[in-house]
Design a protein around this motif. Structure first.
Motif, mmCIF file in Angstrom:
data_model
loop_
_atom_site.group_PDB
_atom_site.id
_atom_site.type_symbol
_atom_site.label_atom_id
_atom_site.label_comp_id
_atom_site.label_asym_id
_atom_site.label_seq_id
_atom_site.Cartn_x
_atom_site.Cartn_y
_atom_site.Cartn_z
ATOM 1 N N THR A 126 13.921 1.597 -8.310
ATOM 2 C CA THR A 126 12.448 1.627 -8.585
ATOM 3 C C THR A 126 11.777 0.807 -7.218
ATOM 4 N N THR A 127 10.943 1.935 -6.637
ATOM 5 C CA THR A 127 10.178 1.498 -5.265
ATOM 6 C C THR A 127 8.890 0.989 -6.142
ATOM 7 N N VAL A 128 8.530 -0.423 -5.352
ATOM 8 C CA VAL A 128 7.449 -1.030 -5.779
ATOM 9 C C VAL A 128 6.451 -1.038 -4.481
ATOM 10 N N THR A 129 5.312 -0.304 -4.428
ATOM 11 C CA THR A 129 4.286 -0.166 -3.576
ATOM 12 C C THR A 129 3.281 -0.993 -3.553
ATOM 13 N N VAL A 130 2.621 -1.499 -2.675
ATOM 14 C CA VAL A 130 1.338 -2.083 -2.389
ATOM 15 C C VAL A 130 0.605 -1.673 -1.563
ATOM 16 N N ASN A 131 -0.527 -0.935 -1.946
ATOM 17 C CA ASN A 131 -1.508 -0.512 -0.751
ATOM 18 C C ASN A 131 -2.810 -1.384 -0.691
ATOM 19 N N VAL A 132 -2.791 -1.868 0.743
ATOM 20 C CA VAL A 132 -3.702 -2.912 1.045
ATOM 21 C C VAL A 132 -5.003 -2.088 1.837
ATOM 22 N N THR A 133 -6.405 -2.538 1.309
ATOM 23 C CA THR A 133 -7.359 -1.873 1.807
ATOM 24 C C THR A 133 -8.464 -2.942 1.977
#
Length: 181
Positions: A126-133
């Protein structure tokens, strides 16, 4: 204002018996696939069903449901809308919402197994991704490739790299998960 029936379902379930004198009268048939399975919510004052079976979410429950069943009978069935593998990001643990930030902030996300099955990350990474803007735009990720997570359980996951938060401004962090099948 929402109606009281906003979460109602309509179906014709299979009962073990429809004969009033039967001990299984209006009990769901064993292993019935129905939206009533785990379709309810726990109500503190209703810990047992109509014939004293303990409802899911209460002490002493030994079934496999993930929520109480809809209706008067708590039973062991399956819900056709449930997905065996279903992970999601539920909370941002770190960095905290306020404080002085550094160039090496650890980003930690809580993930939850919403599925009906235990997830073995060696079989289903499982890939956990956090997109930061916002003040900075970047993407951080981490892959869970060992261990397990039970249905309904949560786990904190640190991203593989840190986040530079020395630029002043607002940061928006959105977490997602992707399960390999």
């Amino acid at each position: 204002m929402a109606t009281r029936d906003q979460l109602s379902v309509t179906e014709n379930p299979t009962f073990a018996s429809t004969t009033g004198s039967s001990s299984s009268f209006l009990h769901f048939a064993a292993a019935t696939s129905t939206l009533a399975e785990s379709g309810g919510v726990n109500i503190a004052t209703f810990t047992n069903d109509y014939d004293a079976d303990i409802r899911q979410g209460n002490g002493g429950y030994t079934g496999t449901g993930v929520a109480p069943d809809i209706g008067a009978d708590e039973f062991e069935g399956t819900n056709p809308s449930f997905v065996a593998l279903d992970m999601g990001a539920t909370a941002l643990v770190a960095p905290s919402a306020t404080g002085c930030y550094t160039a090496t902030e650890t980003v930690t996300v809580t993930v939850k197994n919403y599925g009906t099955a235990l997830i073995d990350f060696a079989v289903n990474p499982t890939t956990v991704t956090v997109n930061v803007t916002g003040a900075v735009t970047t993407s951080l990720s981490a892959t869970l490739s060992s261990g397990t997570l039970a249905s309904g359980a949560t786990q904190n996951v640190n991203m593989s790299s840190t986040l530079n938060m020395t630029t002043a401004g607002t940061y928006v962090l959105n977490g997602t998960t992707s399960v390999s099948r």
